[in-house]
Design an enzyme around this catalytic site. Structure first.
Site, PDB file in Angstrom:
ATOM      1  NE  ARG A 120      -3.444   7.442  -5.005  1.00  0.00           N
ATOM      2  CZ  ARG A 120      -2.825   8.312  -5.837  1.00  0.00           C
ATOM      3  NH1 ARG A 120      -2.777   9.629  -5.955  1.00  0.00           N
ATOM      4  NH2 ARG A 120      -2.382   7.991  -7.057  1.00  0.00           N
ATOM      5  CG  HIS A 153       1.268   8.019  -3.298  1.00  0.00           C
ATOM      6  ND1 HIS A 153       1.016   8.383  -4.647  1.00  0.00           N
ATOM      7  CD2 HIS A 153       0.578   6.717  -3.159  1.00  0.00           C
ATOM      8  CE1 HIS A 153       0.511   7.757  -5.327  1.00  0.00           C
ATOM      9  NE2 HIS A 153       0.249   6.518  -4.599  1.00  0.00           N
ATOM     10  CG  HIS A 180      -7.446   0.675  -4.401  1.00  0.00           C
ATOM     11  ND1 HIS A 180      -6.892   0.368  -5.405  1.00  0.00           N
ATOM     12  CD2 HIS A 180      -6.566   1.875  -3.710  1.00  0.00           C
ATOM     13  CE1 HIS A 180      -5.645   1.017  -5.717  1.00  0.00           C
ATOM     14  NE2 HIS A 180      -5.676   1.899  -4.721  1.00  0.00           N
ATOM     15  CG  ASN A 214       2.246  11.372  -6.546  1.00  0.00           C
ATOM     16  OD1 ASN A 214       1.372  10.562  -6.244  1.00  0.00           O
ATOM     17  ND2 ASN A 214       3.498  11.458  -6.324  1.00  0.00           N
TER      18      ASN A 214
END
Length: 341
Positions: free
Chosen positions: A69, A73, A202, A101
């Site tokens: 992740r 991000h 995911h 976040n």
């Protein structure tokens, strides 16, 4: 087939994945980065990152998802430049405070710190934090099941700033429906195939009950499945809703596989931005279904899309810098920093 033949076949496979990804992003963009960037300047890079990732994931399985992740991000805010690693400092408002976040939702920074420290000892002032995020993401997914050991392209440099405003604007939201996600990815130069493939991350990871509870009344999910979530997640207790985590993939939560897509077909996507990939009509559903049936197909597309994502607006050449500490610019002194928990 002997050992040498298997190695040769594997290398051909890696090259095919790399070439497909390069063709997807265009030759001009692709030539900025190369898998061979550190071959002479820091050949220890691969063994150091692998060892630290293995150590972190052995300690906590969830960390694999957190490290994947971090790269995602990073790239969706200002491009792949390590900006999400910066703490508050004079002139910098950390992206760690962005809505997607904060409250330790973005995590794994201490693992990046450990990798950076080891690399600074082995090859000082050489490997950028942005490149560390890229290879750490790959190795984390491989550590928990991804069989396609895809090539990582290097040569990024680190940003001198961060943007919490851009993070709030451009990071995908769990509240998004398909059209919003499609637009969000398109802004980054990514298409619907990339959206479907990268969402497959995911298949590992967790989400707070606070988020899960927001979608319990969505009508596009399996009603019995939602009833189970309602019973297992605290209700009307904000503190507990923040503490309790649920698996994003309810079948094999710590294994990188195609279980995520199988769950979507059953209406068991745990958040709206997941289930909308299947519940929204359109040709993209064929890819969701294909990934649910063919794990290797998913792995191949995930590799291609991750390489493509890693080419979003990188800093190269003399742009930015190579940070010695991923949490701060090289020009920052200790007194200018504000701790971020």
């Amino acid at each position: 087939m002997g050992p040498n033949s298997r190695v040769a076949v594997a290398m051909v496979g890696l090259c095919v994945v790399a070439l497909v990804a390069v063709s997807s992003i265009g030759a001009a963009e692709a030539t900025k980065l190369t898998p061979f960037f550190y071959d002479k300047s820091c050949p220890q890079l691969f063994s150091i990152v692998k060892a630290e990732v293995q150590k972190a994931v052995a300690k906590e399985k969830r960390m694999a998802a957190s490290l994947v992740r971090l790269h995602f991000h990073d790239c969706f805010v200002q491009g792949c430049d390590g900006s999400n690693l910066l703490d508050n400092a004079t002139g910098i408002e950390t992206e760690k405070d962005a809505l997607a976040n904060n409250r330790h939702s973005e995590r794994g920074f201490e693992v990046i710190d450990a990798i950076k420290a080891a690399l600074e000892k082995a090859c000082p002032n050489t490997v950028s934090c942005a490149d560390i995020l890229a290879i750490t993401s790959r190795d984390s997914a491989v550590e928990v099941g991804l069989s396609k050991h895809y090539p990582v392209f290097f040569g990024r440099r680190d940003s001198l700033n961060a943007s919490v405003a851009e993070a709030n604007k451009n990071l995908p939201s769990p509240f998004s429906v398909y059209a919003e996600l499609k637009q969000n990815f398109s802004f980054q130069g990514l298409d619907e195939k990339d959206l479907i493939a990268l969402s497959g991350a995911h298949t590992i990871g967790r989400v707070r009950c606070q988020i899960v509870n927001a979608f319990l009344n969505d009508t596009d999910s399996n009603a019995a499945f939602k009833d189970g979530l309602r019973k297992s997640c605290p209700q009307n207790n904000a503190d507990e809703e923040l503490k309790v985590l649920k698996d994003l993939d309810v079948t094999t939560p710590d294994k990188f596989d195609n279980g995520y897509y199988k769950n979507l077909l059953k209406g068991e996507g745990i958040i709206r931005s997941d289930q909308t990939l299947w519940s929204t009509p359109g040709p993209h559903k064929k890819l969701v279904e294909a990934f649910s049936k063919d794990q290797e197909l998913f792995f191949r597309h995930f590799a291609i899309s991750t390489i493509k994502m890693g080419n979003i607006r990188p800093l190269i050449g003399k742009e930015g810098e190579i940070r010695k500490n991923c949490r701060k610019r090289n020009s920052d002194h200790e007194e200018s920093l504000v701790a971020v928990e």
